[in-house]
Design a protein around this motif. Sequence first.
Motif, PDB file in Angstrom:
ATOM      1  N   PRO A   1     -15.841   0.302  -9.555  1.00  0.00           N
ATOM      2  CA  PRO A   1     -14.548   0.911  -9.223  1.00  0.00           C
ATOM      3  C   PRO A   1     -13.411  -0.108  -9.317  1.00  0.00           C
ATOM      4  CG  PRO A   1     -16.204   1.528  -7.598  1.00  0.00           C
ATOM      5  CD  PRO A   1     -16.812   0.455  -8.463  1.00  0.00           C
ATOM      6  N   ALA A   2     -12.217   0.388  -9.581  1.00  0.00           N
ATOM      7  CA  ALA A   2     -11.010  -0.435  -9.630  1.00  0.00           C
ATOM      8  C   ALA A   2      -9.897   0.309  -8.907  1.00  0.00           C
ATOM      9  CB  ALA A   2     -10.612  -0.725 -11.072  1.00  0.00           C
ATOM     10  N   ALA A   3      -8.890  -0.431  -8.468  1.00  0.00           N
ATOM     11  CA  ALA A   3      -7.764   0.192  -7.766  1.00  0.00           C
ATOM     12  C   ALA A   3      -6.488  -0.583  -8.062  1.00  0.00           C
ATOM     13  CB  ALA A   3      -8.022   0.232  -6.264  1.00  0.00           C
ATOM     14  N   PHE A   4      -5.379   0.137  -7.973  1.00  0.00           N
ATOM     15  CA  PHE A   4      -4.079  -0.508  -8.136  1.00  0.00           C
ATOM     16  C   PHE A   4      -3.045   0.203  -7.286  1.00  0.00           C
ATOM     17  CE2 PHE A   4      -4.282   2.697 -11.445  1.00  0.00           C
ATOM     18  CZ  PHE A   4      -3.013   3.252 -11.476  1.00  0.00           C
ATOM     19  N   LEU A   5      -2.021  -0.550  -6.917  1.00  0.00           N
ATOM     20  CA  LEU A   5      -0.887  -0.033  -6.180  1.00  0.00           C
ATOM     21  C   LEU A   5       0.206   0.281  -7.183  1.00  0.00           C
ATOM     22  CD1 LEU A   5      -0.122   0.266  -3.141  1.00  0.00           C
ATOM     23  CD2 LEU A   5       1.047  -1.938  -3.376  1.00  0.00           C
ATOM     24  N   VAL A   6       0.828   1.436  -7.065  1.00  0.00           N
ATOM     25  CA  VAL A   6       1.953   1.791  -7.935  1.00  0.00           C
ATOM     26  C   VAL A   6       3.156   2.115  -7.055  1.00  0.00           C
ATOM     27  CG1 VAL A   6       1.210   4.212  -8.171  1.00  0.00           C
ATOM     28  CG2 VAL A   6       2.757   3.234  -9.848  1.00  0.00           C
ATOM     29  N   VAL A   7       4.283   1.508  -7.385  1.00  0.00           N
ATOM     30  CA  VAL A   7       5.533   1.712  -6.668  1.00  0.00           C
ATOM     31  C   VAL A   7       6.545   2.232  -7.678  1.00  0.00           C
ATOM     32  CG1 VAL A   7       7.356   0.613  -5.301  1.00  0.00           C
ATOM     33  CG2 VAL A   7       4.986  -0.217  -5.128  1.00  0.00           C
ATOM     34  N   GLY A   8       7.245   3.305  -7.328  1.00  0.00           N
ATOM     35  CA  GLY A   8       8.200   3.871  -8.265  1.00  0.00           C
ATOM     36  C   GLY A   8       9.398   4.490  -7.589  1.00  0.00           C
ATOM     37  N   THR A   9      10.480   4.529  -8.337  1.00  0.00           N
ATOM     38  CA  THR A   9      11.721   5.140  -7.893  1.00  0.00           C
ATOM     39  C   THR A   9      11.512   6.632  -7.646  1.00  0.00           C
ATOM     40  OG1 THR A   9      12.794   3.676  -9.500  1.00  0.00           O
ATOM     41  CG2 THR A   9      14.167   5.370  -8.488  1.00  0.00           C
ATOM     42  N   ARG A  10      12.213   7.162  -6.672  1.00  0.00           N
ATOM     43  CA  ARG A  10      12.254   8.613  -6.470  1.00  0.00           C
ATOM     44  C   ARG A  10      13.637   9.089  -6.886  1.00  0.00           C
ATOM     45  NH1 ARG A  10       8.915  10.678  -1.252  1.00  0.00           N
ATOM     46  NH2 ARG A  10       7.231   9.186  -1.434  1.00  0.00           N
ATOM     47  N   THR A  11      13.678   9.955  -7.856  1.00  0.00           N
ATOM     48  CA  THR A  11      14.937  10.537  -8.299  1.00  0.00           C
ATOM     49  C   THR A  11      14.821  12.052  -8.182  1.00  0.00           C
ATOM     50  OG1 THR A  11      14.121  10.521 -10.590  1.00  0.00           O
ATOM     51  CG2 THR A  11      15.483   8.653  -9.904  1.00  0.00           C
ATOM     52  N   PRO A  12      15.936  12.766  -8.038  1.00  0.00           N
ATOM     53  CA  PRO A  12      15.868  14.223  -7.901  1.00  0.00           C
ATOM     54  C   PRO A  12      15.271  14.904  -9.127  1.00  0.00           C
ATOM     55  CG  PRO A  12      18.080  13.415  -7.386  1.00  0.00           C
ATOM     56  CD  PRO A  12      17.304  12.254  -7.905  1.00  0.00           C
TER      57      PRO A  12
END
Length: 161
Positions: free
Chosen positions: A111-122
Amino acid sequence: MPKLDLTQIERQTGSGYPGKLARNGEGRSSQRLGDAGGLTQYGVNLVRLEPGAASSLRHYHMEQDEFVMVTEGVCTLIDDDGEHAMQPGDCATFPAGDANGHHLVNKSDAPAAFLVVGTRTPTETGYYSDIDMMVKVDQNEFTFTRKDGSPLTADQIGDET
């Protein structure tokens, strides 16, 4: 700041892709950590990939920045420049509007894992690099079409619509 208990945050599986494209979500799960912590300005998800699974179809965003960091195992980042092995601590960034289609694939036997962070736009528009598909997001509603806005074809999505 409250500590999040990952054992109490729901794991979501599968994908929202239409028809046979939904199979792309097999072996992928995610936890919406930002939502669980009450964040509203950006999203934070922990994505887990079983061996052979992909994070998504290869895509890029027009309005949202995206940042990923591998936290466990080995992922292969596939983008317009080729394949790049990523181990825990390795990061990648995808600025809004950069037409570099990308996704992560677990080509290992663990198994592998990653964190994803992203902008929230309307709203958001995303394009899929390897197929003739676009997604428009408006108030959490996803509309998939061909890149020119016409309906997806039966050949593209199969009978599972």
